[in-house]
Design an enzyme around this catalytic site. Structure first.
Site, mmCIF file in Angstrom:
data_model
loop_
_atom_site.group_PDB
_atom_site.id
_atom_site.type_symbol
_atom_site.label_atom_id
_atom_site.label_comp_id
_atom_site.label_asym_id
_atom_site.label_seq_id
_atom_site.Cartn_x
_atom_site.Cartn_y
_atom_site.Cartn_z
ATOM 1 C CG ASP A 137 98.549 -35.355 -121.665
ATOM 2 O OD1 ASP A 137 99.118 -35.729 -122.717
ATOM 3 O OD2 ASP A 137 99.155 -34.826 -120.724
ATOM 4 C CE LYS A 192 106.793 -36.740 -122.743
ATOM 5 N NZ LYS A 192 106.860 -35.276 -122.821
ATOM 6 C CG PHE A 210 110.384 -31.147 -111.250
ATOM 7 C CD1 PHE A 210 109.134 -30.562 -111.106
ATOM 8 C CD2 PHE A 210 110.771 -31.577 -112.506
ATOM 9 C CE1 PHE A 210 108.298 -30.400 -112.200
ATOM 10 C CE2 PHE A 210 109.936 -31.426 -113.609
ATOM 11 C CZ PHE A 210 108.698 -30.826 -113.449
ATOM 12 N NE ARG A 234 108.467 -36.394 -112.211
ATOM 13 C CZ ARG A 234 108.343 -35.480 -113.173
ATOM 14 N NH1 ARG A 234 107.824 -35.781 -114.337
ATOM 15 N NH2 ARG A 234 108.747 -34.246 -112.966
ATOM 16 C CE1 TYR A 240 107.109 -16.797 -139.919
ATOM 17 C CE2 TYR A 240 104.831 -16.640 -140.694
ATOM 18 C CZ TYR A 240 105.769 -16.470 -139.692
ATOM 19 O OH TYR A 240 105.389 -15.989 -138.474
ATOM 20 C CG PHE A 271 102.454 -34.237 -116.461
ATOM 21 C CD1 PHE A 271 103.297 -35.241 -115.997
ATOM 22 C CD2 PHE A 271 102.999 -33.241 -117.248
ATOM 23 C CE1 PHE A 271 104.645 -35.258 -116.319
ATOM 24 C CE2 PHE A 271 104.354 -33.243 -117.575
ATOM 25 C CZ PHE A 271 105.175 -34.259 -117.107
ATOM 26 C CB THR A 272 104.978 -31.279 -113.558
ATOM 27 O OG1 THR A 272 105.405 -31.777 -114.827
ATOM 28 C CG2 THR A 272 105.372 -32.274 -112.476
HETATM 29 N N1 F0G Z 1 101.747 -34.454 -120.542
HETATM 30 C C1 F0G Z 1 102.412 -35.536 -120.126
HETATM 31 C C2 F0G Z 1 101.651 -36.730 -119.670
HETATM 32 C C3 F0G Z 1 103.804 -35.547 -120.120
HETATM 33 O O1 F0G Z 1 104.452 -36.632 -119.698
HETATM 34 C C4 F0G Z 1 104.508 -34.396 -120.558
HETATM 35 C C5 F0G Z 1 105.961 -34.348 -120.521
HETATM 36 C C6 F0G Z 1 103.765 -33.286 -120.987
HETATM 37 C C7 F0G Z 1 102.389 -33.351 -120.959
HETATM 38 C C8 F0G Z 1 104.438 -32.018 -121.429
HETATM 39 O O2 F0G Z 1 104.983 -32.192 -122.662
HETATM 40 O O3 F0G Z 1 107.445 -31.941 -122.269
HETATM 41 O O4 F0G Z 1 106.466 -31.859 -124.571
HETATM 42 O O5 F0G Z 1 106.104 -29.999 -123.006
HETATM 43 N N2 F0G Z 1 106.671 -35.172 -119.911
HETATM 44 C C9 F0G Z 1 108.106 -35.237 -119.871
HETATM 45 C C10 F0G Z 1 108.522 -36.338 -118.921
HETATM 46 C C11 F0G Z 1 108.798 -33.957 -119.603
HETATM 47 O O6 F0G Z 1 109.743 -36.512 -118.759
HETATM 48 O O7 F0G Z 1 107.679 -37.027 -118.372
HETATM 49 P P1 F0G Z 1 106.329 -31.446 -123.135
#
Ligand code: F0G
Length: 470
Positions: free
Chosen positions: A221, A264, A455, A388, A78, A130-131
């Protein structure tokens, strides 16, 4: 690429395949049903109904035998897991930040950072949204302000560093609201929503000078920053002889901390982290992570996940890996380009983005042309891609209207170390087939819209009856 032959020969994968996963091909009839059941949203289709999965490069990489072996060395205690200390050392070595807080993925790190640093009424500038990043900024009471260079919004601009920050735009924001209402600038490597476009080291250095003067931290990021480093090596004067690893470190050294989706660059199926150099900020993140993720030495991950991440960082931060990774994406992009398919250029690192405003000029943005094209590609071939554009951009909180972004794209995202060039050839054939019948494609209407990140779960119906199955 230090081998004797590297100058003469093309890239090839720096690995061979030991284990494979069989693919399933569906019939046209099955795919029509599957996409209808999924409300014309590729996120809602089932993976068993997908032939080649280009939905995302997130968590979809193939791990190496060493990473799998590392999984067996998971220390599932843990607290104080050995794997945490391994990961901490690797992050210090490769990214250079002093302090590490693991999280289960990137958005969890964004949640911590936004909650700690943003106060209601603050402004957070960034090189395109970014979303999930923007949503966490907004949930913390901040407003995102786009300060990327104009060329990033132009799919046809060939600027080699479309991820650059326009320091003039940033300065205008600082003049307007005051530096004290800007808790940090959010800087993304290889800007995802712009098509996987890098910033240059020269731009980052200028930004650093500006931000030091105004006392504004730079939070990176880091999700695809190794891929950004590869482009700096390829394109920026003075970096040819430097390694991806050295360039990554140079980038991080010009910033104050980062959020990271390790799904990634870092070649793992799950994982992320927050890292920084400021001790007080670290203490707060370490405290907050226990509320949302788990203890500060696992942050929502199993010990084995942290081990795989530590090993994945080492494997990914090599020139050989990046040459093959980006080489494969470029192979697909150049073939599509030669076939006359409108794509975002320059070709980015993690995906090919189809420019849907040129592919389907007859469909208005509020009839979601990129969503329609992703559905159509799936029906044609079983290839799963992602919208996108107007759906991903969501609504403007002030007006409630669709944001109608300048970029209306379908993303063909390439998982790392998963598919072969022959798969890429099949993708080209499928896209070309859809392109040839593009005039018959109709728009969609949204019939279900969730409140956050619509989305992922929105549902659609065709604006005109679907043609009978053939
Ligand atoms: N920042 C970037 C640039 C990303 O592309 C993503 C995720 C995140 C933050 C969030 O990270 O998914 O680990 O919580 N991108 C994915 C995509 C979902 O398909 O582009 P996460």
């Amino acid at each position: 690429m230090t081998t004797q032959h590297s100058k003469k020969r093309t890239w090839a994968e720096p690995y061979k395949i030991k284990s494979v996963e069989l693919l399933r091909m569906t019939t046209l009839k099955e795919r029509h049903k599957a996409i209808r059941d999924a409300g014309y949203n590729t996120f809602l289709t089932r993976s068993r109904d997908v032939y080649i999965d280009l939905l995302t490069d997130s968590g979809t990489s193939a791990m190496s035998d060493r990473q799998w072996a590392g999984m067996m060395q998971g220390d599932e205690a843990y607290s104080g897991s050995e794997n945490f200390y391994h990961l901490e050392n690797v992050v210090r070595e490769y990214y250079g930040y002093k302090y590490l807080v693991p999280t289960h993925q990137g958005r969890a790190a964004e949640n911590l950072m936004s909650k700690i640093l943003i106060k209601a009424g603050d402004f957070v500038p960034g090189n395109m949204y970014f979303t999930t990043t923007r949503l966490h900024q907004e949930l913390a009471g901040g407003s995102f302000v786009d300060v990327i260079i104009d060329e990033a919004h132009d799919p046809e601009s060939l600027n080699p560093f479309k991820g650059n920050v326009d320091i003039g735009k940033l300065d205008r924001l600082v003049q307007e609201v005051g530096a004290e209402r800007i808790p940090y600038i959010s800087l993304e490597g290889n800007v995802n929503m712009a098509g996987g476009q890098p910033f240059s080291m020269a731009n980052l250095s200028q930004l650093r000078t500006y931000c030091l003067d105004k006392n504004i931290p730079i939070m990176l990021d880091a999700t695809r920053t190794m891929e950004n480093a590869w482009f700096i090596k390829e394109r920026e004067t003075g970096y040819k002889e430097k390694s991806v690893r050295e360039i990554l470190r140079e980038i991080c050294d010009l910033t104050d901390g980062c959020t990271m989706s390790a799904k990634k660059d870092a070649l793992v199926n799950i994982g992320g982290f927050f890292a920084c150099n400021d001790e007080e900020l670290f203490r707060q993140a370490q405290n907050l992570v226990v509320v949302y993720e788990g203890l500060h030495t696992y942050g929502g991950l199993a010990g084995r996940d942290m081990e795989a991440m530590a090993l994945g960082i080492r494997e990914a931060a090599t020139d050989e890996h990046q040459a093959a990774r980006i080489g494969q994406v470029r192979y697909l992009g150049e073939k599509l380009d030669r076939a006359g398919i409108p794509i975002v250029k320059p070709i980015g690192s993690h995906a090919i983005f189809i420019d849907v405003k040129r592919f389907l000029p007859h469909i208005d943005q509020d009839a979601y042309p990129a969503q329609a094209l992703a559905a159509e590609l799936y029906i044609e071939s079983g290839i799963r891609t992602m919208e996108r554009g107007n759906v991903s951009a969501g609504r403007d909180p002030a007006t409630g209207n669709n944001r109608r972004p300048s970029l209306e794209l379908v993303r063909l995202t390439i998982p790392r170390r998963v598919y072969t060039q022959a798969h890429m050839d099949v993708v080209v054939e499928a896209v070309v087939d859809v392109y040839e019948r593009r005039e018959s494609i109709r728009g969609l209407k949204m019939v279900f819209e969730p409140e956050y990140l619509r989305f992922f779960q929105a549902r659609f119906e065709p604006l005109s009856p679907t043609p009978p199955l053939t």
